[in-house]
Each structure stands twice: as structure tokens, then as C-alpha cells.
Design a protein around this motif. Structure first.
Motif, PDB file in Angstrom:
ATOM      1  N   ALA A 103      -3.045   5.667  -7.391  1.00  0.00           N
ATOM      2  CA  ALA A 103      -3.754   5.510  -6.122  1.00  0.00           C
ATOM      3  C   ALA A 103      -3.521   6.718  -5.214  1.00  0.00           C
ATOM      4  O   ALA A 103      -4.402   7.100  -4.444  1.00  0.00           O
ATOM      5  CB  ALA A 103      -3.311   4.223  -5.422  1.00  0.00           C
ATOM      6  N   ILE A 104      -2.346   7.330  -5.311  1.00  0.00           N
ATOM      7  CA  ILE A 104      -2.059   8.532  -4.530  1.00  0.00           C
ATOM      8  C   ILE A 104      -2.964   9.674  -4.979  1.00  0.00           C
ATOM      9  O   ILE A 104      -3.457  10.461  -4.168  1.00  0.00           O
ATOM     10  CB  ILE A 104      -0.569   8.935  -4.667  1.00  0.00           C
TER      11      ILE A 104
ATOM     12  N   GLY B 269      -4.802  32.656  -3.040  1.00  0.00           N
ATOM     13  CA  GLY B 269      -3.470  33.189  -2.812  1.00  0.00           C
ATOM     14  C   GLY B 269      -2.473  32.140  -2.349  1.00  0.00           C
ATOM     15  O   GLY B 269      -1.272  32.379  -2.359  1.00  0.00           O
ATOM     16  N   ARG B 270      -2.956  30.994  -1.941  1.00  0.00           N
ATOM     17  CA  ARG B 270      -2.078  29.911  -1.501  1.00  0.00           C
ATOM     18  C   ARG B 270      -1.780  29.006  -2.696  1.00  0.00           C
ATOM     19  O   ARG B 270      -2.641  28.756  -3.530  1.00  0.00           O
ATOM     20  CB  ARG B 270      -2.776  29.112  -0.410  1.00  0.00           C
ATOM     21  N   ASN B 271      -0.576  28.510  -2.787  1.00  0.00           N
ATOM     22  CA  ASN B 271      -0.199  27.623  -3.882  1.00  0.00           C
ATOM     23  C   ASN B 271      -0.974  26.309  -3.748  1.00  0.00           C
ATOM     24  O   ASN B 271      -0.797  25.575  -2.771  1.00  0.00           O
ATOM     25  CB  ASN B 271       1.307  27.368  -3.832  1.00  0.00           C
ATOM     26  N   TRP B 272      -1.807  26.009  -4.714  1.00  0.00           N
ATOM     27  CA  TRP B 272      -2.654  24.810  -4.657  1.00  0.00           C
ATOM     28  C   TRP B 272      -1.820  23.534  -4.577  1.00  0.00           C
ATOM     29  O   TRP B 272      -2.281  22.523  -4.049  1.00  0.00           O
ATOM     30  CB  TRP B 272      -3.605  24.755  -5.855  1.00  0.00           C
ATOM     31  N   ARG B 273      -0.609  23.562  -5.083  1.00  0.00           N
ATOM     32  CA  ARG B 273       0.237  22.361  -5.067  1.00  0.00           C
ATOM     33  C   ARG B 273       0.529  21.873  -3.645  1.00  0.00           C
ATOM     34  O   ARG B 273       0.782  20.703  -3.423  1.00  0.00           O
ATOM     35  CB  ARG B 273       1.540  22.628  -5.813  1.00  0.00           C
ATOM     36  N   LEU B 274       0.470  22.777  -2.688  1.00  0.00           N
ATOM     37  CA  LEU B 274       0.729  22.411  -1.298  1.00  0.00           C
ATOM     38  C   LEU B 274      -0.346  21.484  -0.736  1.00  0.00           C
ATOM     39  O   LEU B 274      -0.135  20.829   0.278  1.00  0.00           O
ATOM     40  CB  LEU B 274       0.831  23.664  -0.426  1.00  0.00           C
ATOM     41  N   ASP B 275      -1.505  21.434  -1.395  1.00  0.00           N
ATOM     42  CA  ASP B 275      -2.603  20.587  -0.936  1.00  0.00           C
ATOM     43  C   ASP B 275      -2.622  19.215  -1.612  1.00  0.00           C
ATOM     44  O   ASP B 275      -3.504  18.407  -1.350  1.00  0.00           O
ATOM     45  CB  ASP B 275      -3.944  21.293  -1.181  1.00  0.00           C
ATOM     46  N   GLY B 276      -1.685  18.953  -2.508  1.00  0.00           N
ATOM     47  CA  GLY B 276      -1.671  17.689  -3.246  1.00  0.00           C
ATOM     48  C   GLY B 276      -1.261  16.502  -2.396  1.00  0.00           C
ATOM     49  O   GLY B 276      -0.376  16.598  -1.548  1.00  0.00           O
TER      50      GLY B 276
ATOM     51  N   ALA C  85       0.842  -1.191   0.000  1.00  0.00           N
ATOM     52  CA  ALA C  85       0.000   0.000   0.000  1.00  0.00           C
ATOM     53  C   ALA C  85       0.880   1.244   0.000  1.00  0.00           C
ATOM     54  O   ALA C  85       1.924   1.277   0.653  1.00  0.00           O
ATOM     55  CB  ALA C  85      -0.911  -0.007   1.214  1.00  0.00           C
ATOM     56  N   PRO C  86       0.475   2.290  -0.736  1.00  0.00           N
ATOM     57  CA  PRO C  86       1.255   3.522  -0.747  1.00  0.00           C
ATOM     58  C   PRO C  86       1.339   4.112   0.665  1.00  0.00           C
ATOM     59  O   PRO C  86       0.406   4.011   1.450  1.00  0.00           O
ATOM     60  CB  PRO C  86       0.460   4.450  -1.654  1.00  0.00           C
ATOM     61  N   THR C  87       2.456   4.728   0.962  1.00  0.00           N
ATOM     62  CA  THR C  87       2.652   5.342   2.261  1.00  0.00           C
ATOM     63  C   THR C  87       2.285   6.815   2.185  1.00  0.00           C
ATOM     64  O   THR C  87       2.814   7.539   1.364  1.00  0.00           O
ATOM     65  CB  THR C  87       4.122   5.215   2.704  1.00  0.00           C
ATOM     66  N   LEU C  88       1.369   7.235   3.028  1.00  0.00           N
ATOM     67  CA  LEU C  88       1.002   8.644   3.108  1.00  0.00           C
ATOM     68  C   LEU C  88       1.368   9.160   4.490  1.00  0.00           C
ATOM     69  O   LEU C  88       1.063   8.531   5.493  1.00  0.00           O
ATOM     70  CB  LEU C  88      -0.499   8.840   2.887  1.00  0.00           C
ATOM     71  N   THR C  89       2.022  10.291   4.526  1.00  0.00           N
ATOM     72  CA  THR C  89       2.332  10.943   5.784  1.00  0.00           C
ATOM     73  C   THR C  89       1.125  11.770   6.181  1.00  0.00           C
ATOM     74  O   THR C  89       0.533  12.426   5.328  1.00  0.00           O
ATOM     75  CB  THR C  89       3.559  11.863   5.600  1.00  0.00           C
ATOM     76  N   PRO C  90       0.717  11.756   7.435  1.00  0.00           N
ATOM     77  CA  PRO C  90      -0.433  12.576   7.841  1.00  0.00           C
ATOM     78  C   PRO C  90      -0.218  14.037   7.466  1.00  0.00           C
ATOM     79  O   PRO C  90       0.870  14.570   7.608  1.00  0.00           O
ATOM     80  CB  PRO C  90      -0.485  12.406   9.363  1.00  0.00           C
ATOM     81  N   LYS C  91      -1.282  14.674   6.970  1.00  0.00           N
ATOM     82  CA  LYS C  91      -1.198  16.062   6.547  1.00  0.00           C
ATOM     83  C   LYS C  91      -1.537  16.996   7.700  1.00  0.00           C
ATOM     84  O   LYS C  91      -2.342  16.656   8.549  1.00  0.00           O
ATOM     85  CB  LYS C  91      -2.187  16.313   5.405  1.00  0.00           C
TER      86      LYS C  91
ATOM     87  N   CYS D  51       0.376  14.069  -3.403  1.00  0.00           N
ATOM     88  CA  CYS D  51       1.706  13.622  -3.811  1.00  0.00           C
ATOM     89  C   CYS D  51       2.827  14.228  -2.975  1.00  0.00           C
ATOM     90  O   CYS D  51       3.932  13.686  -2.949  1.00  0.00           O
ATOM     91  CB  CYS D  51       1.927  13.914  -5.291  1.00  0.00           C
ATOM     92  N   LEU D  52       2.558  15.311  -2.268  1.00  0.00           N
ATOM     93  CA  LEU D  52       3.603  15.914  -1.438  1.00  0.00           C
ATOM     94  C   LEU D  52       3.878  15.138  -0.161  1.00  0.00           C
ATOM     95  O   LEU D  52       4.905  15.318   0.464  1.00  0.00           O
ATOM     96  CB  LEU D  52       3.226  17.351  -1.063  1.00  0.00           C
ATOM     97  N   SER D  53       2.939  14.280   0.224  1.00  0.00           N
ATOM     98  CA  SER D  53       3.112  13.568   1.490  1.00  0.00           C
ATOM     99  C   SER D  53       3.251  12.058   1.284  1.00  0.00           C
ATOM    100  O   SER D  53       2.729  11.278   2.051  1.00  0.00           O
ATOM    101  CB  SER D  53       1.945  13.879   2.430  1.00  0.00           C
TER     102      SER D  53
END
Length: 127
Positions: free
Chosen positions: A51-52, A20-27, A3-9, A29-31
Motif C-alpha cells: 500500500a505504501i 542528478g538527484r537520487n531518485w530514492r529520495l522521492d520514494g 492504515a499505514p502512517t505517512l509523514t508529509p513530504k 517508503c522513506l516517509s
């Protein structure tokens, strides 16, 4: 396949995108430690990366960005480069039937942006 590993956000990522916030920070894939650029012949790697993207709150923006800049590498918005390239010719922004937000549809028949689709599907499944 594991299973893919996700770090808690952080809690801030659980809320809708703030202007005004960079939407990429909510992806999603960053965690994760999953390779989001698997080789096209690596089907298990592609499935793991996709799956991510499943349930990611910024898939609409991710897809729109990838198509607008011509990014055909890796997995973006749950699609491979060739899948995004094929879809690019059929995409035109439209308004969500629920909230009115402008989004880029992933299919010709899609009527709702990702957040509204998730809500709609969740409510439908609870019936």
C-alpha cells in the motif's frame, strides 16, 4: 489492520524527478514507519508495505534497480521478491506511449510509465 502512517513530504518531492538527484529520495517508503521487509508468510504486513508503494512516483526506477541488482528481498515497487524474480525474465525497457520516457514495464501489456498511467487513469475516471 491499521492504515499505514505517512509523514508529509517536503514540497520538493511533489515535483517530477530532477536529473542528478537520487531518485530514492522521492520514494514513499522513506516517509513511513511501515516495515518494507515483511516475512513472506506475513500477508497483512505485505499488504501494508504494498500500500505504501501504491502511487509512488518512482516505482519504475525502483523496479528496474531491484531487478538489475538482483534484490529479491522485501517489497520494492509494490512487488515481493518472488514476484520481482518472476517478472524479471519478461522485462525489457520500452518507451512510454504518452511521453516517450524509457521505463521498465510491470506487465507485458503496460504501455505507459507510472506518472503517465496515473494521469491517464485519473482522466479516465473523471469521465
Amino acid at each position: 489492520m491499521t492504515a499505514p502512517t505517512l509523514t508529509p513530504k517536503p514540497a520538493a518531492r511533489l515535483y517530477p524527478h530532477t536529473p542528478g538527484r537520487n531518485w530514492r529520495l522521492d520514494g514513499n517508503c522513506l516517509s513511513t514507519d511501515v516495515d518494507m521487509h515483511p516475512e513472506l508468510r506475513d500477508q497483512p504486513g505485505i499488504a501494508e508495505a504494498k500500500a505504501i508503494c501504491a502511487g509512488c512516483p518512482v516505482t519504475d526506477k525502483c523496479l528496474t534497480s531491484a531487478v538489475k541488482v538482483g534484490d529479491w528481498e522485501g517489497i520494492r515497487a509494490g512487488l515481493t521478491g518472488p514476484e520481482r524474480r518472476a517478472l524479471a525474465g519478461t522485462m525489457a525497457d520500452r518507451a512510454c506511449v504518452d511521453c516517450g520516457t524509457t521505463y521498465t514495464p510491470r506487465t507485458k501489456v503496460q504501455q505507459r510509465c507510472s506518472p503517465c498511467s496515473h494521469t491517464h487513469n485519473h482522466l479516465r475516471d473523471r469521465r
